[in-house]
Design a protein around this motif. Sequence first.
Motif, PDB file in Angstrom:
ATOM      1  N   HIS A   1      15.233  34.908  -4.692  1.00 52.27           N
ATOM      2  CA  HIS A   1      16.156  33.962  -4.810  1.00 52.27           C
ATOM      3  C   HIS A   1      16.768  32.507  -5.293  1.00 52.27           C
ATOM      4  O   HIS A   1      16.978  32.281  -4.962  1.00 52.27           O
ATOM      5  CB  HIS A   1      16.049  33.816  -3.025  1.00 52.27           C
ATOM      6  CG  HIS A   1      15.871  33.238  -2.397  1.00 52.27           C
ATOM      7  ND1 HIS A   1      13.653  33.280  -2.640  1.00 52.27           N
ATOM      8  CD2 HIS A   1      14.922  32.177  -1.427  1.00 52.27           C
ATOM      9  CE1 HIS A   1      12.998  32.339  -1.589  1.00 52.27           C
ATOM     10  NE2 HIS A   1      13.573  31.700  -1.576  1.00 52.27           N
ATOM     11  N   LEU A   2      15.344  32.629  -5.953  1.00 45.67           N
ATOM     12  CA  LEU A   2      15.132  31.421  -6.519  1.00 45.67           C
ATOM     13  C   LEU A   2      16.086  31.260  -8.237  1.00 45.67           C
ATOM     14  O   LEU A   2      15.553  32.447  -8.072  1.00 45.67           O
ATOM     15  CB  LEU A   2      14.266  30.734  -6.332  1.00 45.67           C
ATOM     16  CG  LEU A   2      13.408  30.539  -5.297  1.00 45.67           C
ATOM     17  CD1 LEU A   2      12.425  29.424  -5.137  1.00 45.67           C
ATOM     18  CD2 LEU A   2      14.801  28.961  -4.598  1.00 45.67           C
TER      19      LEU A   2
ATOM     20  N   VAL B   1      10.052  27.488 -11.466  1.00 45.82           N
ATOM     21  CA  VAL B   1       8.580  27.457 -12.083  1.00 45.82           C
ATOM     22  C   VAL B   1       8.874  25.757 -11.658  1.00 45.82           C
ATOM     23  O   VAL B   1       7.551  25.314 -11.527  1.00 45.82           O
ATOM     24  CB  VAL B   1       9.229  26.596 -13.496  1.00 45.82           C
ATOM     25  CG1 VAL B   1       8.383  26.044 -13.951  1.00 45.82           C
ATOM     26  CG2 VAL B   1       9.357  28.284 -13.922  1.00 45.82           C
ATOM     27  N   THR B   2       9.603  25.064 -11.036  1.00 47.81           N
ATOM     28  CA  THR B   2       9.501  24.105 -10.061  1.00 47.81           C
ATOM     29  C   THR B   2       9.163  23.125  -8.984  1.00 47.81           C
ATOM     30  O   THR B   2       8.791  22.446  -8.602  1.00 47.81           O
ATOM     31  CB  THR B   2      10.616  23.527 -10.292  1.00 47.81           C
ATOM     32  OG1 THR B   2      11.968  23.689  -9.617  1.00 47.81           O
ATOM     33  CG2 THR B   2      11.105  23.095 -11.705  1.00 47.81           C
ATOM     34  N   LEU B   3       8.926  24.587  -7.936  1.00 46.37           N
ATOM     35  CA  LEU B   3       8.454  24.430  -6.676  1.00 46.37           C
ATOM     36  C   LEU B   3       7.384  23.602  -5.994  1.00 46.37           C
ATOM     37  O   LEU B   3       7.192  23.341  -5.348  1.00 46.37           O
ATOM     38  CB  LEU B   3       8.685  26.490  -6.132  1.00 46.37           C
ATOM     39  CG  LEU B   3       8.830  26.166  -4.394  1.00 46.37           C
ATOM     40  CD1 LEU B   3       9.256  25.270  -3.655  1.00 46.37           C
ATOM     41  CD2 LEU B   3       8.850  27.239  -4.279  1.00 46.37           C
ATOM     42  N   ALA B   4       6.574  24.868  -7.138  1.00 42.95           N
ATOM     43  CA  ALA B   4       5.043  24.166  -6.381  1.00 42.95           C
ATOM     44  C   ALA B   4       5.045  22.791  -7.047  1.00 42.95           C
ATOM     45  O   ALA B   4       3.875  22.082  -6.235  1.00 42.95           O
ATOM     46  CB  ALA B   4       4.053  25.178  -7.470  1.00 42.95           C
ATOM     47  N   PRO B   5       5.185  22.699  -8.558  1.00 44.79           N
ATOM     48  CA  PRO B   5       4.746  21.259  -8.448  1.00 44.79           C
ATOM     49  C   PRO B   5       5.651  20.144  -7.493  1.00 44.79           C
ATOM     50  O   PRO B   5       4.622  19.083  -7.947  1.00 44.79           O
ATOM     51  CB  PRO B   5       5.418  20.376 -10.160  1.00 44.79           C
ATOM     52  CG  PRO B   5       5.478  22.440 -10.698  1.00 44.79           C
ATOM     53  CD  PRO B   5       5.756  23.032  -9.608  1.00 44.79           C
ATOM     54  N   ARG B   6       6.767  20.078  -7.147  1.00 47.26           N
ATOM     55  CA  ARG B   6       7.539  19.668  -6.557  1.00 47.26           C
ATOM     56  C   ARG B   6       6.730  19.201  -5.165  1.00 47.26           C
ATOM     57  O   ARG B   6       6.786  18.407  -4.568  1.00 47.26           O
ATOM     58  CB  ARG B   6       9.278  19.170  -6.047  1.00 47.26           C
ATOM     59  CG  ARG B   6       9.272  19.551  -7.845  1.00 47.26           C
ATOM     60  CD  ARG B   6      10.955  19.234  -7.633  1.00 47.26           C
ATOM     61  NE  ARG B   6      11.626  20.891  -6.919  1.00 47.26           N
ATOM     62  CZ  ARG B   6      12.628  21.396  -5.956  1.00 47.26           C
ATOM     63  NH1 ARG B   6      12.768  19.986  -5.018  1.00 47.26           N
ATOM     64  NH2 ARG B   6      12.884  22.326  -5.445  1.00 47.26           N
TER      65      ARG B   6
ATOM     66  N   ARG C   1      12.611  16.210  -8.536  1.00 50.37           N
ATOM     67  CA  ARG C   1      12.370  16.512  -9.301  1.00 50.37           C
ATOM     68  C   ARG C   1      12.911  16.761 -10.997  1.00 50.37           C
ATOM     69  O   ARG C   1      13.150  17.881 -11.338  1.00 50.37           O
ATOM     70  CB  ARG C   1      13.784  17.078  -8.929  1.00 50.37           C
ATOM     71  CG  ARG C   1      15.268  18.204  -9.143  1.00 50.37           C
ATOM     72  CD  ARG C   1      16.279  18.451  -8.439  1.00 50.37           C
ATOM     73  NE  ARG C   1      15.804  19.116  -7.068  1.00 50.37           N
ATOM     74  CZ  ARG C   1      16.021  19.874  -6.562  1.00 50.37           C
ATOM     75  NH1 ARG C   1      15.982  21.210  -7.903  1.00 50.37           N
ATOM     76  NH2 ARG C   1      16.248  20.486  -5.395  1.00 50.37           N
ATOM     77  N   GLN C   2      13.434  15.123 -10.818  1.00 52.52           N
ATOM     78  CA  GLN C   2      13.315  15.034 -12.574  1.00 52.52           C
ATOM     79  C   GLN C   2      12.252  15.617 -13.472  1.00 52.52           C
ATOM     80  O   GLN C   2      12.270  16.019 -14.211  1.00 52.52           O
ATOM     81  CB  GLN C   2      13.773  13.411 -12.878  1.00 52.52           C
ATOM     82  CG  GLN C   2      14.221  13.409 -13.994  1.00 52.52           C
ATOM     83  CD  GLN C   2      14.923  11.930 -14.321  1.00 52.52           C
ATOM     84  OE1 GLN C   2      14.372  11.087 -13.448  1.00 52.52           O
ATOM     85  NE2 GLN C   2      15.300  11.518 -15.925  1.00 52.52           N
ATOM     86  N   GLN C   3      11.643  14.914 -13.140  1.00 55.10           N
ATOM     87  CA  GLN C   3      10.006  15.576 -13.791  1.00 55.10           C
ATOM     88  C   GLN C   3       9.418  16.740 -13.677  1.00 55.10           C
ATOM     89  O   GLN C   3       9.386  17.360 -14.304  1.00 55.10           O
ATOM     90  CB  GLN C   3       8.979  14.590 -13.204  1.00 55.10           C
ATOM     91  CG  GLN C   3       7.576  14.774 -14.093  1.00 55.10           C
ATOM     92  CD  GLN C   3       6.245  13.985 -12.920  1.00 55.10           C
ATOM     93  OE1 GLN C   3       6.653  13.568 -11.796  1.00 55.10           O
ATOM     94  NE2 GLN C   3       4.781  13.987 -13.394  1.00 55.10           N
ATOM     95  N   ALA C   4       9.672  17.531 -12.346  1.00 56.18           N
ATOM     96  CA  ALA C   4       9.594  19.267 -12.607  1.00 56.18           C
ATOM     97  C   ALA C   4      10.375  19.550 -13.555  1.00 56.18           C
ATOM     98  O   ALA C   4       9.827  20.875 -14.503  1.00 56.18           O
ATOM     99  CB  ALA C   4       9.707  19.488 -10.523  1.00 56.18           C
ATOM    100  N   ASN C   5      12.125  19.503 -13.645  1.00 54.84           N
ATOM    101  CA  ASN C   5      12.406  19.940 -14.098  1.00 54.84           C
ATOM    102  C   ASN C   5      12.286  19.949 -15.564  1.00 54.84           C
ATOM    103  O   ASN C   5      12.371  20.772 -16.366  1.00 54.84           O
ATOM    104  CB  ASN C   5      14.148  19.589 -14.584  1.00 54.84           C
ATOM    105  CG  ASN C   5      15.082  20.304 -12.981  1.00 54.84           C
ATOM    106  OD1 ASN C   5      13.621  21.584 -12.166  1.00 54.84           O
ATOM    107  ND2 ASN C   5      15.804  19.433 -11.977  1.00 54.84           N
TER     108      ASN C   5
END
Length: 262
Positions: A111-112, A118-123, A130-134
Amino acid sequence: MNDNTATTLSPDDDRQPIVRLDRVNKHFGDLHVMQDIDLSVVPGEVVVIIGASGSGKSTLIRCVNGLEPFQSGRIEVDGKTLLPNGASGQSLRAVRTEVGMVFQQFNLFPHLSIRDNVTLAPRKVRGWSRQQANATAERLLQRVGIADQADKYPSQLSGGQQQRVALARALAMEPRLMLFDEPTSALDPEMIGEVLDAMRELAKDGMTMMIVTHEMGFAREVADRVVFVHGGQIIEQGPPNQLFDHPRHERTQSFLSRVLKH
């Protein structure tokens, strides 16, 4: 008898192991799937684990990440100790933060979007913005060759693409060690190469890796050391040219004669 002469570091290698297994035993009921396993991996080393199905090789690396409890022995990962029967507490959480793993199945959140996978775990775990993870996700998706797929969902990607997303997701946590459990076994033959290419690049960049695979050509190419497991034991290990071209143990010879005959 095991031909286990290379389980420790060579005398001229003064690097401290990032992974050390000391007489590790694992049982599934009456089945003894890991028998007194001793194994060390140093930073930057690529160790490929081979063996027949059911030999215990996947269980071995799952124990390194704390996904499988073991009954006796000791495992150290990046200075953290994992204890028998899952009694490792904070160490287990710390190990899972520093160790990335890619499985046979992709295990993406359907659903993502690819970016959000890719960004879920780092955040959530690292506390990144969000900016850094993206930004990290964009770089990693570019690295594995699918930057143009970031806004799609897993069901819109091929199996090879999904596995490369899984690789990018694991790398997003900036792990010190990467584990691979037969990452190409669920893929169609034409998709295997693209995943192996991404792993080759990772090896060239110096990532420490433990890889379970049936891809013998890939093992010969990327491994610093190949470990042959049979019946829950390390039977033989050494550099690829030694193990593939001049195996010492009859079990290794028999296994390789079957898998290399084509």
